[in-house]
Design a protein around this motif. Structure first.
Motif, PDB file in Angstrom:
ATOM      1  N   GLU A 176      23.750   6.038  -1.909  1.00  0.00           N
ATOM      2  CA  GLU A 176      25.060   5.534  -1.515  1.00  0.00           C
ATOM      3  C   GLU A 176      25.340   5.846  -0.053  1.00  0.00           C
ATOM      4  O   GLU A 176      25.804   5.001   0.714  1.00  0.00           O
ATOM      5  CB  GLU A 176      26.134   6.183  -2.410  1.00  0.00           C
ATOM      6  CG  GLU A 176      27.547   5.760  -2.088  1.00  0.00           C
ATOM      7  CD  GLU A 176      28.544   6.236  -3.139  1.00  0.00           C
ATOM      8  OE1 GLU A 176      28.556   7.452  -3.447  1.00  0.00           O
ATOM      9  OE2 GLU A 176      29.294   5.403  -3.668  1.00  0.00           O
ATOM     10  N   LEU A 178      32.391   9.847   4.331  1.00  0.00           N
ATOM     11  CA  LEU A 178      31.896   9.685   2.972  1.00  0.00           C
ATOM     12  C   LEU A 178      31.088  10.912   2.569  1.00  0.00           C
ATOM     13  O   LEU A 178      30.126  11.275   3.243  1.00  0.00           O
ATOM     14  CB  LEU A 178      31.012   8.429   2.912  1.00  0.00           C
ATOM     15  CG  LEU A 178      30.244   8.156   1.630  1.00  0.00           C
ATOM     16  CD1 LEU A 178      31.199   7.789   0.507  1.00  0.00           C
ATOM     17  CD2 LEU A 178      29.240   7.029   1.845  1.00  0.00           C
ATOM     18  N   ASP A 235      25.094  11.214  -4.004  1.00  0.00           N
ATOM     19  CA  ASP A 235      24.198  10.091  -4.162  1.00  0.00           C
ATOM     20  C   ASP A 235      23.684   9.663  -2.782  1.00  0.00           C
ATOM     21  O   ASP A 235      24.355   8.957  -2.042  1.00  0.00           O
ATOM     22  CB  ASP A 235      24.992   8.964  -4.840  1.00  0.00           C
ATOM     23  CG  ASP A 235      24.121   7.776  -5.166  1.00  0.00           C
ATOM     24  OD1 ASP A 235      22.953   7.757  -4.724  1.00  0.00           O
ATOM     25  OD2 ASP A 235      24.613   6.867  -5.856  1.00  0.00           O
ATOM     26  N   SER A 244      31.368  -0.133  -8.725  1.00  0.00           N
ATOM     27  CA  SER A 244      30.821   0.584  -7.580  1.00  0.00           C
ATOM     28  C   SER A 244      30.727  -0.348  -6.394  1.00  0.00           C
ATOM     29  O   SER A 244      31.115   0.002  -5.280  1.00  0.00           O
ATOM     30  CB  SER A 244      29.404   1.071  -7.857  1.00  0.00           C
ATOM     31  OG  SER A 244      29.423   2.122  -8.734  1.00  0.00           O
ATOM     32  N   SER A 292      28.930  12.342  -0.552  1.00  0.00           N
ATOM     33  CA  SER A 292      28.417  11.917  -1.837  1.00  0.00           C
ATOM     34  C   SER A 292      27.131  12.651  -2.159  1.00  0.00           C
ATOM     35  O   SER A 292      26.334  12.973  -1.282  1.00  0.00           O
ATOM     36  CB  SER A 292      28.168  10.408  -1.817  1.00  0.00           C
ATOM     37  OG  SER A 292      27.621   9.998  -3.036  1.00  0.00           O
ATOM     38  N   VAL A 320      27.678  13.264 -10.841  1.00  0.00           N
ATOM     39  CA  VAL A 320      27.927  13.921  -9.551  1.00  0.00           C
ATOM     40  C   VAL A 320      26.766  14.814  -9.121  1.00  0.00           C
ATOM     41  O   VAL A 320      26.926  15.685  -8.273  1.00  0.00           O
ATOM     42  CB  VAL A 320      29.238  14.756  -9.562  1.00  0.00           C
ATOM     43  CG1 VAL A 320      30.430  13.835  -9.638  1.00  0.00           C
ATOM     44  CG2 VAL A 320      29.258  15.742 -10.696  1.00  0.00           C
ATOM     45  N   THR A 355      32.318   6.673  -6.080  1.00  0.00           N
ATOM     46  CA  THR A 355      31.907   5.784  -7.172  1.00  0.00           C
ATOM     47  C   THR A 355      31.371   6.547  -8.384  1.00  0.00           C
ATOM     48  O   THR A 355      30.764   5.946  -9.256  1.00  0.00           O
ATOM     49  CB  THR A 355      30.830   4.792  -6.692  1.00  0.00           C
ATOM     50  OG1 THR A 355      29.725   5.541  -6.185  1.00  0.00           O
ATOM     51  CG2 THR A 355      31.353   3.870  -5.625  1.00  0.00           C
ATOM     52  N   ALA A 356      31.634   7.854  -8.433  1.00  0.00           N
ATOM     53  CA  ALA A 356      31.163   8.622  -9.589  1.00  0.00           C
ATOM     54  C   ALA A 356      31.767   8.049 -10.857  1.00  0.00           C
ATOM     55  O   ALA A 356      32.980   7.871 -10.952  1.00  0.00           O
ATOM     56  CB  ALA A 356      31.550  10.088  -9.439  1.00  0.00           C
ATOM     57  N   GLU A 394      35.267  11.364  -1.412  1.00  0.00           N
ATOM     58  CA  GLU A 394      34.338  12.288  -2.060  1.00  0.00           C
ATOM     59  C   GLU A 394      33.834  11.619  -3.331  1.00  0.00           C
ATOM     60  O   GLU A 394      34.640  11.287  -4.204  1.00  0.00           O
ATOM     61  CB  GLU A 394      35.098  13.565  -2.462  1.00  0.00           C
ATOM     62  CG  GLU A 394      34.793  14.772  -1.651  1.00  0.00           C
ATOM     63  CD  GLU A 394      35.621  15.977  -2.140  1.00  0.00           C
ATOM     64  OE1 GLU A 394      35.156  17.087  -1.936  1.00  0.00           O
ATOM     65  OE2 GLU A 394      36.712  15.816  -2.707  1.00  0.00           O
ATOM     66  N   GLN A 395      32.564  11.431  -3.485  1.00  0.00           N
ATOM     67  CA  GLN A 395      31.992  10.790  -4.674  1.00  0.00           C
ATOM     68  C   GLN A 395      32.835   9.600  -5.105  1.00  0.00           C
ATOM     69  O   GLN A 395      33.273   9.550  -6.260  1.00  0.00           O
ATOM     70  CB  GLN A 395      31.944  11.783  -5.860  1.00  0.00           C
ATOM     71  CG  GLN A 395      31.533  13.156  -5.517  1.00  0.00           C
ATOM     72  CD  GLN A 395      30.026  13.293  -5.373  1.00  0.00           C
ATOM     73  OE1 GLN A 395      29.298  12.310  -5.369  1.00  0.00           O
ATOM     74  NE2 GLN A 395      29.547  14.498  -5.248  1.00  0.00           N
ATOM     75  N   GLU A 403      36.893  14.609  -5.376  1.00  0.00           N
ATOM     76  CA  GLU A 403      35.788  14.675  -6.316  1.00  0.00           C
ATOM     77  C   GLU A 403      36.286  15.075  -7.705  1.00  0.00           C
ATOM     78  O   GLU A 403      35.881  14.512  -8.714  1.00  0.00           O
ATOM     79  CB  GLU A 403      34.776  15.716  -5.815  1.00  0.00           C
ATOM     80  CG  GLU A 403      33.730  16.045  -6.856  1.00  0.00           C
ATOM     81  CD  GLU A 403      32.659  16.986  -6.325  1.00  0.00           C
ATOM     82  OE1 GLU A 403      32.740  17.396  -5.156  1.00  0.00           O
ATOM     83  OE2 GLU A 403      31.741  17.294  -7.091  1.00  0.00           O
TER      84      GLU A 403
END
Ligand SMILES: Nc1ncnc2c1ncn2[C@@H]1O[C@H](COP(=O)(O)OP(=O)(O)OP(=O)(O)O)[C@@H](O)[C@H]1O
Ligand SMILES: [Mg+2]
Lengths: 529, 349
Positions: free
Chosen positions: A491, A484, A488, A465, A486, A199, A457-458, A454-455, A367
């Motif tokens: 992403e 979204l 990342d 993913s 993130s 994260v 694909t963490a 929230e995140q 998250e």
């Protein structure tokens, strides 16, 4: 009926049976390894074979990345090495000497420490208090001494931390460093890090890797689990891949590349995201002049405006702690709104209870999955029905239809590829990534109007993913409005039609996906524009 | 019969059995210290509880208030609301039921109305700390506990003055009218209708509520992870409030059943601490209705068996309290004991 338990003789079966190496050469070979294990097997009480005859070694002073799909057995293996779990079989050598690691304390004595996949720091305690909790050797709490040690160790790693800050006031990146500090204050020489970067923002990752390199220079050995192949390539000396409870391959990082690694991790994986061109529709979620207070009573969101249209994915980029958490909680009914409006089409959502928000068709992938997203002590099927337990087919006239629950759980388990032995197993028996899949499965079914992700694909492997990304794109093409959030940036850029930058509780910039200016974006995120 | 029992259920059962075993071992030491043979003592305890038909019936009669109270407490403990006030709720239920019965006299609806009112009284007495918890954030452990004293002294005042029996010398209420007495189900025993209601109505209903209903699901969710429950749209305050009120209802009912099935008058000594015993039982049964039912009969057997032990072996009556006290210590530490045994490899699951 079978007996509920058996009394064992107390002798470690398997371990005592044979000492199979005898040649001096092998001992020399073993002593190159800071830690070497072979034949490790672990079957959980529900019959899941998490580790199956695993051989794994880490050379002194190396950074070793461990990759593998969700549920491959990475965490289980690392928990065995750090004394949190007992293997059923297998041999463990520390610095060439055969040992038994009975519990985490013993592991620390042997110089092995682990940072777990989910945070274990106590949020309301200070950095020093958290560290004193595990590292105080005597019964007396020597907070002063710990504070000095924290200062000393953090200085040697070139990062600033005040030992008297409370954990909850720190961004996740800093918390991860505190976890490492905590290990170093216990004088460990082998650090096991279970998905420390999942994260973190790219900048935080960079900073974190700087510390890992420093540790390596100081002669420490580091095992790092990650799902991001690029990270593995950039930080590690060697990489080991796990699949189905076995280590299938160990290679030097210099001899491989990202796509090859991805296809090792998930056999034959080739990225294949399908995008259907979608026309943007009417605004579905509109937020105007929103004010929200943070945990400490300060105004965290200060007059924020944003809108998400149907058939659109809006990415929210920003350094954590700029009001994202408060915004999301207000949107989902979990936090009070002080001023401004939130509306779904024409329906007012501000200060409505979570139940109302859920019934309006707003899905939320949180998250903090362990604390908020899942009830570890309840079964997988119960967790999947969490938000719809009052509705048919899950219940009729206040009575739960267990069969309907299990049936729908079985469907979701297969659609989302959750690796579970049985829908009646507790959610706590799932691997980290599979818990995330469970939450995603619950939130992305039943055609939501709005998805707040929230995140999302963490902690997920490359394949999972991509499956989540595909699902989000599919929902978008069916007219959902998706927000979204993130850490990342890759992403966010991959999925978003528009990117909003949040800083200091306000939206400070907006880009459409085709005119993204990375440099400007980074500046806006740091508030220097 | 194909019984599907999961490993975690086995573990829970084992945990309770270990607590019981350890408590009995410690009690044996007490027996030895007071000069009794523990094997003999437990033998007489068993005989005293189940030695013949009428003794067994007496144990069931003893079990009834304990069962009702602990079933209610199981509901509240399931969502981690610690109702320590069942004793007070029991007294209030008994008192209000008695007042209703005595005031109504012999009418066809006396019993029904008294039962309804005793339940309401228990609910109300539990409702006060429940509202204080959900609306003012005041810890229920303290309020429910302190309200026990308020209830007991208030009841004692009521039976000493306004509702004192006109025809006896003691501070006690008037005799219940015949229409408010629970009928005896087996002649020449004390097996009243309340015993059957507790066994055949209360157990299945609480089982349905906790194990099959959406409310039971919410109880568990709130108990296991309130943050996730809130996120999932469950109204935490309402769930907690309902849980506490339900436990009050059952405690109130237990109280009135004691009056109308056993004592026929409201007395200050109505309960020898059933409200507290219920806590031990609910914990020992791990808030599972079946576990609670089994634990209730066990504790009731100890109650009645202890009379026999003290009579035959000249032991103090206090062993009941002693065993309960030791039991609660072991139940509360059973998770640690279990982990210790698992770590040492004594137990493998
Ligand atoms: N306590 C447990 N009880 C039962 N099964 C478990 C338990 N912990 C893990 N498992 C199972 O063991 C397997 C391996 O889990 P593990 O946590 O080691 O996976 P992982 O490789 O770390 O996955 P992830 O990338 O998702 O974190 C999974 O199938 C999981 O369901
Ligand atoms: Mg893991």
């Amino acid at each position: 009926m079978p007996l509920p338990f058996i009394f064992s003789t107390g002798i470690e079966e398997g371990l005592s049976k044979q000492a199979s190496f005898s040649g001096g050469s092998e001992i020399d070979h073993l002593s190159d390894y800071a830690l070497y294990v072979r034949g490790i097997s672990k079957t959980f009480s529900n019959g899941v074979v998490a580790n199956n005859d695993v051989t794994f070694g880490i050379i002194k002073g190396e950074v070793h990345a461990l990759l593998g799909e969700n549920g491959a057995g990475k965490t289980t293996l690392m928990k065995i090495l750090s004394g949190c779990l007992k293997p059923d079989r297998g041999e463990i050598y520390v610095n060439g000497v055969k040992t038994r690691i009975s519990d985490p304390r013993k592991a620390v004595q042997l110089g092995i420490g682990m940072v777990h996949q989910h945070f274990t720091l106590i949020p309301t305690f200070t950095v020093a208090e958290n560290i004193a909790l595990v590292s105080s050797s005597s019964r007396k709490l020597e907070l002063k001494a710990v504070e000095d040690k924290v200062r000393h160790v953090s200085k040697s790693l070139n990062f600033e931390i005040n030992p008297n800050t409370r954990i909850e006031e720190l961004p996740v990146g800093a918390r991860q460093k505190v976890e490492i500090l905590r290990l170093l204050c216990q004088d460990v020489s082998i650090l096991i890090l279970d998905e420390p970067t999942s994260v973190l923002t790219p900048l935080e990752v960079e900073d974190f890797f700087r510390i890992i390199r420093q540790l390596k220079n100081d002669g420490k050995s580091v095992i790092i689990i990650t799902h991001k192949v690029k990270e593995a390539l950039s930080i590690s000396d060697r990489i080991t891949i796990m699949r189905g409870g076995k280590t299938i391959l160990t290679i030097p990082s210099s001899q491989t590349n990202a796509s090859e690694l991805a296809s090792y991790v998930v056999e034959g994986f080739i990225p294949n995201l399908k995008r259907v061109p979608t026309a943007r529709g009417e605004p579905t979620l509109s937020v105007k002049g929103l004010f929200i207070k943070g945990d400490r009573g300060e105004m965290a969101v200060k007059g924020l405006d944003l809108s998400v249209h149907s058939g659109e994915i809006v990415g929210l980029a920003g350094v954590t702690g700029n009001g994202q958490k408060e915004l999301v909680e207000a949107l989902t009914g979990l936090r009070k709104v002080e001023g401004g409006s939130i509306s779904l089409k024409t329906c007012d959502l501000a200060n409505k209870p979570p139940n109302f928000v859920i019934n309006s068709g707003i899905s939320y992938i949180p998250e903090d999955r362990m604390r908020r997203g899942v009830i570890l002590g309840m079964t997988i099927s119960e967790n999947l029905a969490l938000k719809r337990i009052d509705k048919e087919p899950y219940s009729k006239k206040m009575l739960i239809d267990k069969e309907a629950l299990d049936k729908s759980a079985k469907e979701l388990i297969s659609i989302f590829g959750i690796k579970a032995s049985d829908p009646c197993a507790t959610a706590g028996s799932l691997s980290g990534g599979n818990i995330q899949k469970l939450i995603v499965a619950r939130e992305l079914t039943n055609a939501p109007n709005i998805v707040i992700a929230e995140q999302p694909t963490a902690g997920l492997d490359v394949k999972a993913s991509e499956a989540v990304h595909q699902k989000l794109l599919d929902l978008k093409s069916k007219g959902a409005a998706i927000l979204l959030i993130s850490a990342d940036l890759d992403e966010i850029m991959k999925l978003s039609d528009r990117v909003l930058i949040v800083f200091g509780g306000k939206i400070v910039g907006e880009f459409s996906s085709d005119s993204l200016d990375m440099e400007k974006l980074s500046k806006l995120m740091l508030g220097s524009e | 019969m194909q019984l599907k029992i999961s490993k975690s259920t086995y573990r829970s059962i084992l945990k309770s059995l270990i607590s019981v075993a350890l408590a009995l071992v410690v009690t044996s030491v007490l027996f030895i210290l007071t000069g009794a043979n523990p094997v003999l003592a437990y033998y007489y305890m068993f005989v005293g509880a189940f030695g013949n038909f009428s003794l067994t019936v007496e144990t069931l009669v003893r079990m009834t208030p304990i069962l009702l109270v602990s079933l209610g407490l199981a509901v509240s403990f399931k969502c981690k609301v610690w109702n320590i006030g069942a004793e007070g709720q029991l007294y209030m239920g008994a008192m209000v039921g008695t007042i209703a019965a005595v005031s109504l006299g012999n009418t066809p609806v006396t019993l029904l109305i008294s039962i309804a009112l005793c339940i309401l009284a228990g609910m109300a007495w539990a409702g006060i700390p429940a509202l204080m918890k959900t609306h003012l954030g005041i810890n229920e452990v303290i309020t429910t506990f302190l309200m026990n004293y308020v209830a007991i002294y208030f009841v004692q005042w009521l039976i000493a003055f306004p509702f004192r029996s006109p025809d006896t010398l003691f501070p006690e209420s008037a005799q219940l009218p015949a229409a408010a007495i629970l009928p005896i189900m087996v002649p020449s025993t004390r097996l009243h209708l309340g015993v059957l209601i507790a066994i055949f109505l209360a157990i299945p209903l609480v089982y349905l509520l906790m194990m099959r209903s959406t409310f039971g699901y919410k109880l568990k969710a709130v108990g296991e992870n309130p943050e996730a429950a809130r996120y999932g749209g469950i109204n935490i305050k309402r769930t907690m409030l309902m849980a506490l009120v339900i436990s009050g209802a059952l405690a109130g009912l237990a109280g009135f059943f004691e009056v109308s099935g056993i004592q026929f008058r409201m007395r200050g000594s109505l309960s020898p601490g059933y409200g507290y015993t219920g806590i031990v039982v609910a914990l020992l049964g791990q808030s599972n209705p079946i576990g609670v039912a089994i634990s209730s009969i066990f504790i009731a057997a100890i109650y009645n068996g202890a009379f026999e032990v003290s009579r035959v072996l000249n032991q103090p009556q206090g062993i009941v309290d002693f065993i309960q006290g030791v039991l609660i210590i072991f139940v509360l530490s059973s998770e640690s004991i279990m982990r210790f045994l698992e770590k040492k490899g004594v137990i493998k699951l």
